[in-house]
Design a protein around this motif. Structure first.
Motif, PDB file in Angstrom:
ATOM      1  N   THR A   1       0.835  -1.200   0.000  1.00 38.61           N
ATOM      2  CA  THR A   1       0.000   0.000   0.000  1.00 38.61           C
ATOM      3  C   THR A   1       0.866   1.245   0.000  1.00 38.61           C
ATOM      4  O   THR A   1       1.765   1.396   0.836  1.00 38.61           O
ATOM      5  CB  THR A   1      -0.917   0.002   1.245  1.00 38.61           C
ATOM      6  N   LEU A   2       0.599   2.129  -0.945  1.00 38.41           N
ATOM      7  CA  LEU A   2       1.318   3.393  -1.073  1.00 38.41           C
ATOM      8  C   LEU A   2       0.324   4.517  -0.797  1.00 38.41           C
ATOM      9  O   LEU A   2      -0.590   4.752  -1.600  1.00 38.41           O
ATOM     10  CB  LEU A   2       1.895   3.542  -2.485  1.00 38.41           C
ATOM     11  N   LEU A   3       0.480   5.198   0.331  1.00 37.47           N
ATOM     12  CA  LEU A   3      -0.433   6.289   0.672  1.00 37.47           C
ATOM     13  C   LEU A   3      -0.227   7.476  -0.263  1.00 37.47           C
ATOM     14  O   LEU A   3       0.906   7.813  -0.605  1.00 37.47           O
ATOM     15  CB  LEU A   3      -0.218   6.743   2.113  1.00 37.47           C
ATOM     16  N   VAL A   4      -1.311   8.106  -0.633  1.00 41.11           N
ATOM     17  CA  VAL A   4      -1.260   9.297  -1.474  1.00 41.11           C
ATOM     18  C   VAL A   4      -1.353  10.504  -0.550  1.00 41.11           C
ATOM     19  O   VAL A   4      -2.325  10.649   0.191  1.00 41.11           O
ATOM     20  CB  VAL A   4      -2.423   9.308  -2.496  1.00 41.11           C
ATOM     21  N   PHE A   5      -0.364  11.377  -0.599  1.00 42.57           N
ATOM     22  CA  PHE A   5      -0.376  12.586   0.220  1.00 42.57           C
ATOM     23  C   PHE A   5      -1.104  13.726  -0.469  1.00 42.57           C
ATOM     24  O   PHE A   5      -1.724  14.563   0.175  1.00 42.57           O
ATOM     25  CB  PHE A   5       1.045  13.020   0.580  1.00 42.57           C
ATOM     26  N   GLU A   6      -1.000  13.772  -1.792  1.00 43.90           N
ATOM     27  CA  GLU A   6      -1.655  14.825  -2.568  1.00 43.90           C
ATOM     28  C   GLU A   6      -1.815  14.313  -3.991  1.00 43.90           C
ATOM     29  O   GLU A   6      -0.951  13.606  -4.499  1.00 43.90           O
ATOM     30  CB  GLU A   6      -0.792  16.086  -2.566  1.00 43.90           C
TER      31      GLU A   6
END
Length: 160
Positions: free
Chosen positions: A148-153
């Motif tokens: 899982t790669l979190l999206v910051f923007e």
């Protein structure tokens, strides 16, 4: 509808776009609600010609539909992530079907490289994201592993 039409979205023959069709697509990507009259004026063709071209692009499967660009954070989906999946060989269609039914799934792609599938999801918060990954996605038998790669923007790119 044939399986190929369902999976590729293609209905008619594949043919290169002429400059007018390309301009129409740019306008519709920037504003999917643009009127035929506005399109015709901006690409310097008659309304009848613009109407016919848009309908041909729809019939040929070049334009697959029209959608709203959503600000997911303002819509109560403050957590976004790209999830990479390794899947059992030859299980793409089955996995795609299961992923498409997940709440918050907005984009699914079969890719090459270190993983097989790239999935974009939007959830209310990290707790909901965790539940989606750990209890829904990892429970799919054909899924071997996830990351899982979190999206910051994020920014939707719209042609000018």
């Amino acid at each position: 509808m044939a399986e190929d039409q369902l999976t590729t979205g293609r209905v008619g023959p594949v043919r290169p776009l002429d400059p007018i069709d390309a301009a129409i697509l740019r306008l519709l990507r920037a504003d999917g609600r643009a009127s035929i009259r506005s399109i015709a004026e901006q690409v310097h063709i008659s309304r009848a010609n613009a109407y016919a071209r848009v309908n041909r692009l729809l019939d040929d499967g070049v334009i697959r539909g029209f959608a709203a660009l959503v600000d997911h954070e303002r819509a109560g989906q403050g957590a976004s992530a790209y999830i990479t999946l390794k899947i059992v060989q030859d299980s793409w269609r089955t996995v795609r079907s299961k992923l498409a039914r997940l709440p918050g799934a907005t984009h699914i792609a079969l890719v090459s490289g270190d993983f097989d599938v790239l999935l974009l999801v939007h959830t209310a918060d990290n707790r909901e994201l965790r539940e989606l990954v750990l209890t829904r996605i990892q429970a799919i038998p054909e899924v071997l592993s996830t990351r899982t790669l979190l999206v910051f923007e994020e920014t939707d790119l719209i042609p000018e």
